[in-house]
Design an enzyme around this catalytic site. Structure first.
Site, PDB file in Angstrom:
ATOM      1  N   LYS A 129     -11.112 -10.964   6.829  1.00 23.21           N
ATOM      2  CA  LYS A 129     -10.051 -10.016   7.168  1.00 23.21           C
ATOM      3  C   LYS A 129     -10.031  -9.880   8.681  1.00 23.21           C
ATOM      4  O   LYS A 129     -11.042 -10.140   9.341  1.00 23.21           O
ATOM      5  CB  LYS A 129     -10.351  -8.654   6.533  1.00 23.21           C
ATOM      6  CG  LYS A 129      -9.151  -7.767   6.373  1.00 23.21           C
ATOM      7  CD  LYS A 129      -8.320  -8.077   5.144  1.00 23.21           C
ATOM      8  CE  LYS A 129      -7.021  -7.319   5.136  1.00 23.21           C
ATOM      9  NZ  LYS A 129      -6.294  -7.456   3.870  1.00 23.21           N
ATOM     10  N   ASP A 169      -0.853  -8.217   6.251  1.00 17.22           N
ATOM     11  CA  ASP A 169      -1.362  -6.985   5.640  1.00 17.22           C
ATOM     12  C   ASP A 169      -0.538  -5.868   6.282  1.00 17.22           C
ATOM     13  O   ASP A 169       0.567  -6.136   6.792  1.00 17.22           O
ATOM     14  CB  ASP A 169      -2.875  -6.820   5.919  1.00 17.22           C
ATOM     15  CG  ASP A 169      -3.514  -5.680   5.118  1.00 17.22           C
ATOM     16  OD1 ASP A 169      -3.766  -5.861   3.920  1.00 17.22           O
ATOM     17  OD2 ASP A 169      -3.758  -4.597   5.672  1.00 17.22           O
TER      18      ASP A 169
HETATM   19  P1  NDP Z   1       3.190  -2.455   4.923  1.00 16.70           P
HETATM   20  O1  NDP Z   1       2.866  -2.329   6.364  1.00 16.70           O
HETATM   21  O2  NDP Z   1       4.313  -3.325   4.499  1.00 16.70           O
HETATM   22  O3  NDP Z   1       3.433  -1.005   4.291  1.00 16.70           O
HETATM   23  C1  NDP Z   1       2.471  -0.001   4.357  1.00 16.70           C
HETATM   24  C2  NDP Z   1       3.051   1.264   3.755  1.00 16.70           C
HETATM   25  O4  NDP Z   1       2.010   2.226   3.634  1.00 16.70           O
HETATM   26  C3  NDP Z   1       4.113   1.892   4.623  1.00 16.70           C
HETATM   27  O5  NDP Z   1       5.035   2.555   3.836  1.00 16.70           O
HETATM   28  C4  NDP Z   1       3.306   2.869   5.473  1.00 16.70           C
HETATM   29  O6  NDP Z   1       4.069   3.957   5.976  1.00 16.70           O
HETATM   30  C5  NDP Z   1       2.299   3.356   4.462  1.00 16.70           C
HETATM   31  N1  NDP Z   1       1.078   3.789   5.160  1.00 16.70           N
HETATM   32  C6  NDP Z   1       0.332   3.068   6.031  1.00 16.70           C
HETATM   33  N2  NDP Z   1      -0.680   3.798   6.516  1.00 16.70           N
HETATM   34  C7  NDP Z   1      -0.552   5.010   5.933  1.00 16.70           C
HETATM   35  C8  NDP Z   1      -1.292   6.213   6.011  1.00 16.70           C
HETATM   36  N3  NDP Z   1      -2.365   6.320   6.817  1.00 16.70           N
HETATM   37  N4  NDP Z   1      -0.901   7.253   5.249  1.00 16.70           N
HETATM   38  C9  NDP Z   1       0.183   7.145   4.419  1.00 16.70           C
HETATM   39  N5  NDP Z   1       0.926   6.021   4.313  1.00 16.70           N
HETATM   40  C10 NDP Z   1       0.562   4.987   5.050  1.00 16.70           C
HETATM   41  O7  NDP Z   1       1.818  -2.915   4.224  1.00 16.70           O
HETATM   42  P2  NDP Z   1       1.596  -3.594   2.799  1.00 16.70           P
HETATM   43  O8  NDP Z   1       2.593  -3.079   1.829  1.00 16.70           O
HETATM   44  O9  NDP Z   1       1.456  -5.045   3.005  1.00 16.70           O
HETATM   45  O10 NDP Z   1       0.146  -3.045   2.430  1.00 16.70           O
HETATM   46  C11 NDP Z   1      -0.069  -1.830   1.715  1.00 16.70           C
HETATM   47  C12 NDP Z   1      -1.459  -1.825   1.116  1.00 16.70           C
HETATM   48  O11 NDP Z   1      -1.607  -2.944   0.231  1.00 16.70           O
HETATM   49  C13 NDP Z   1      -2.611  -1.955   2.123  1.00 16.70           C
HETATM   50  O12 NDP Z   1      -3.734  -1.230   1.649  1.00 16.70           O
HETATM   51  C14 NDP Z   1      -2.938  -3.449   2.067  1.00 16.70           C
HETATM   52  O13 NDP Z   1      -4.260  -3.715   2.493  1.00 16.70           O
HETATM   53  C15 NDP Z   1      -2.750  -3.716   0.587  1.00 16.70           C
HETATM   54  N6  NDP Z   1      -2.522  -5.116   0.249  1.00 16.70           N
HETATM   55  C16 NDP Z   1      -1.475  -5.819   0.775  1.00 16.70           C
HETATM   56  C17 NDP Z   1      -1.281  -7.121   0.397  1.00 16.70           C
HETATM   57  C18 NDP Z   1      -0.078  -7.894   0.853  1.00 16.70           C
HETATM   58  O14 NDP Z   1       0.125  -8.998   0.336  1.00 16.70           O
HETATM   59  N7  NDP Z   1       0.739  -7.391   1.743  1.00 16.70           N
HETATM   60  C19 NDP Z   1      -2.224  -7.830  -0.495  1.00 16.70           C
HETATM   61  C20 NDP Z   1      -3.230  -6.971  -1.056  1.00 16.70           C
HETATM   62  C21 NDP Z   1      -3.374  -5.670  -0.667  1.00 16.70           C
HETATM   63  P3  NDP Z   1       4.538   3.976   7.517  1.00 16.70           P
HETATM   64  O15 NDP Z   1       5.685   3.019   7.584  1.00 16.70           O
HETATM   65  O16 NDP Z   1       4.904   5.390   7.772  1.00 16.70           O
HETATM   66  O17 NDP Z   1       3.346   3.528   8.331  1.00 16.70           O
END
Ligand code: NDP
Length: 448
Positions: A129, A169
Site C-alpha cells: 500500500k 484508493d
Molecule cells: P474515494 O476517494 O472515491 O471516496 C471516499 C469517500 O469516503 C468520499 O465520499 C469521502 O468523502 C469519504 N471519506 C473519506 N474520508 C472520510 C472521513 N474521514 N470521514 C467520512 N467520510 C470520508 O475512495 P474509494 O471509494 O476508492 O475508497 C473508499 C474506501 O474503500 C476506502 O476505505 C478504501 O481503502 C476502500 N477500498 C477501495 C477500493 C477501490 O477499489 N477504490 C478497493 C478496496 C477498498 P469526501 O469526498 O468528503 O472526502
C-alpha cells in the site's frame, strides 16, 4: 514451548513496543490476533517458524519527499510512502491513497490487511500500500498533475509489473492514475502492467471502476443467501459517495434493494425514495461537487451534517464504504436499535474493534473488509492478466469472473469457520483462511 495464546500475546507486545503510536496498525494486528489462535493450535509449525513476528514486519517501507509547484508558483512539499508489506504470494499489490490523514501507521494497517485480502482472492499477489498526505480536494487539474508527476518520479524506482503494482484508493481515481502512469511511461517506456485502474483506452480493464462496489454487493448477497435472505426489498444505508459507494449503490438497486442514504466527510443525504445513482455520479464524477449539490438538485432528498451512522431510522443493511473507524461502539449500538441485521464492509477497517463486538453480540451478519471488498484488487489482477497477454476482455467476461471470485471467497470463509468449529463466525473464517495461506507460503520459502 509457549501456548498459542502466549505466543500471540508476546508478538503483539513486541509490535506495541516498536510502534506504540501506530494506533491503526495495532488495531489491525489485534483484530487478526484475536481470531487466529485455533489456527496456531492446529499448526504448531507456525510458532516454530515464528511466522507471526515475520508477518507483522513489512518487508520494506520506502518514504520520500514530494516537492511540487502550486497554482501561485509556490513550492509545496508532501510526504510520499510505499509499504511493500509481504510478497510471499506474489508481487506487492495494493492502492495509493492521497489524503491529509495519511501516515505510516495507516499505510501499514492497509498493507497488512491487503496481504490477507489478496490471499483470499486466490490470485498470485502479495500485499502493499502507499500514498501521500497530499490533499487533492480543491486542487486544479494542473496541480494534481504536478503532484502526481513528482510522486511517480520517485516511486518509479521501486515498482514494476513483476515487482510492485500500485492502483487507486481514496483520492486516487482515473485522473490521478492517468497522470501517474504517464510519468512512469515517460521515464521507463510503455509498460502498462505497472499500474492498475487505468482508463480502458489506456489498457485498463472494463469493469475495474465498478469492481469494488459490485464485488461488495456480490459477497454480501452470498452471505445473505446463506442465511435465507437477499437484498430484494431491503432498505440499505451506504456511507461515502466515492468510487466504492457509487457502484455499491448501483448494484444494490439492481438486486432490488433501496439505498436510502449515503454520505461524504461533512454530512449525508437521506432520500426515502432511493438514491438517484445517475445524479450522484454526475455530481461526484462530472461536477466534482459536494453532496449538498445533490440535495439541491433532488427534491425528495434532505442534507444533514454529521455521520450517517448517527441516523436513527429503521433499515436492514449497512454498507460502510468511506474510511477506517467510521463506525464506533455507540454507532454500532445505534445500528442495532435501527434493526440492522447485516453489516458488510466496502471500506477498509471501517468498524472499530468495539463496534465489531456489538455486531457479534447481536448476531449481525458481518462481512469483514478483507473479504467483502476484495473484488477491487481481484479485478486489478484480471487487468494485469489482460496487460500481460496484450488483450482485452469484455465487461461481461470480467464481471462474470468477479462474481465467481466473490462467491468462492464467501465459500472459503464459511467452510473455514465450520472447519475450526466456529460456524457462522465469518470474521474468524476470513482471518484464519487468509492467514493459513500466507503462513504456508512463507514456510515454503524459508526464512526470508
Ligand atoms: P474515494 O476517494 O472515491 O471516496 C471516499 C469517500 O469516503 C468520499 O465520499 C469521502 O468523502 C469519504 N471519506 C473519506 N474520508 C472520510 C472521513 N474521514 N470521514 C467520512 N467520510 C470520508 O475512495 P474509494 O471509494 O476508492 O475508497 C473508499 C474506501 O474503500 C476506502 O476505505 C478504501 O481503502 C476502500 N477500498 C477501495 C477500493 C477501490 O477499489 N477504490 C478497493 C478496496 C477498498 P469526501 O469526498 O468528503 O472526502
Amino acid at each position: 514451548m509457549a501456548t498459542a495464546r502466549e505466543y500471540l500475546n508476546e508478538v503483539y507486545e513486541k509490535v506495541e513496543k516498536r510502534g506504540p503510536h501506530q494506533r491503526e496498525f495495532l488495531q489491525a494486528v489485534k483484530e487478526v490476533f484475536d481470531t487466529i489462535e485455533p489456527a496456531l493450535e492446529k499448526n504448531p509449525q507456525y510458532m516454530k517458524w515464528n511466522i507471526l513476528e515475520r508477518l507483522v514486519e513489512p518487508e520494506r517501507i520506502i518514504t520520500f519527499r514530494v516537492p511540487w509547484v502550486d497554482r501561485d508558483g509556490r513550492i509545496q512539499v508532501n510526504k510520499g510512502f510505499r509499504v511493500q508489506f509481504n510478497s510471499a504470494l506474489g508481487p506487492y499489490k495494493g492502492g495509493l491513497r492521497f489524503h491529509p490523514s495519511v501516515t505510516e501507521s495507516i499505510l501499514k494497517f492497509l498493507g497488512f490487511e491487503q496481504t490477507f485480502k489478496n490471499s483470499l482472492t486466490g490470485l498470485p499477489i502479495g500485499g502493499g500500500k502507499g500514498g501521500s498526505d497530499f490533499n487533492p480536494k480543491g486542487k486544479t487539474d494542473v496541480e494534481i498533475m504536478n503532484f502526481c508527476q513528482s510522486f511517480m518520479t520517485e516511486l518509479q524506482k521501486y515498482i514494476g509489473p513483476l515487482e510492485d503494482i500500485p492502483a487507486g484508493d481514496i483520492g486516487v481515481g482515473g485522473r490521478e492514475i492517468g497522470y501517474l502512469y504517464g510519468q512512469y511511461k515517460r521515464l521507463n517506456g510503455s509498460q502498462s502492467g505497472v499500474i492498475t485502474g487505468k482508463p480502458v483506452a489506456m489498457n485498463g480493464s472494463l469493469g475495474r471502476t465498478e469492481a469494488t462496489g459490485y464485488g461488495l454487493v456480490y459477497y454480501t448477497q452470498e452471505m445473505l443467501q446463506a442465511n435465507g435472505k437477499s437484498f430484494a426489498g431491503q432498505k440499505v444505508v451506504v456511507s461515502g459517495s466515492g468510487n466504492v459507494a457509487i457502484y455499491a449503490i448501483e448494484k444494490v438497486h439492481e438486486f432490488g434493494g433501496t439505498v436510502i442514504a449515503c454520505s461524504d466527510s461533512d454530512g449525508y443525504i437521506y432520500d426515502e425514495t432511493g438514491i438517484d445513482v445517475a445524479l450522484l455520479k454526475d455530481v461526484k464524477e462530472n461536477q466534482r461537487e459536494r453532496l449538498t449539490a445533490y440535495a439541491e438538485q433532488k427534491e425528495s432528498a434532505a442534507y444533514h451534517e454529521g455521520s450517517v451512522w448517527n441516523l436513527a431510522v429503521p433499515y436492514d443493511i449497512a454498507l460502510p464504504c468511506a474510511t477506517q473507524n467510521e463506525i464506533d461502539e455507540e454507532q454500532a449500538k445505534q445500528l442495532v436499535e435501527n434493526h440492522v441485521y447485516c453489516v458488510s464492509e466496502g471500506a477498509n477497517m471501517p468498524s472499530t474493534i468495539e463496534a465489531i463486538e456489538v455486531y457479534q453480540a447481536n448476531n449481525i451478519y458481518y462481512g469483514p473488509a478483507k473479504a467483502a471488498n476484495a473484488g477491487g484488487v481481484a479485478t486489478s489482477a484480471l487487468e494485469m492478466a489482460q496487460n500481460a497477454q496484450h488483450g482485452h476482455w469484455t465487461f461481461e467476461q470480467v464481471d462474470e469472473q468477479l462474481q465467481e471470485i466473490m462467491k468462492n471467497i464467501f465459500a472459503t470463509v464459511e467452510t473455514t469457520a465450520k472447519e475450526y468449529g466456529m460456524d457462522g463466525n465469518y470474521l474468524a473464517g476470513v482471518n484464519i483462511a487468509s492467514f493459513v495461506k500466507v503462513a504456508d507460503a512463507m514456510i515454503f520459502q524459508g526464512i526470508v
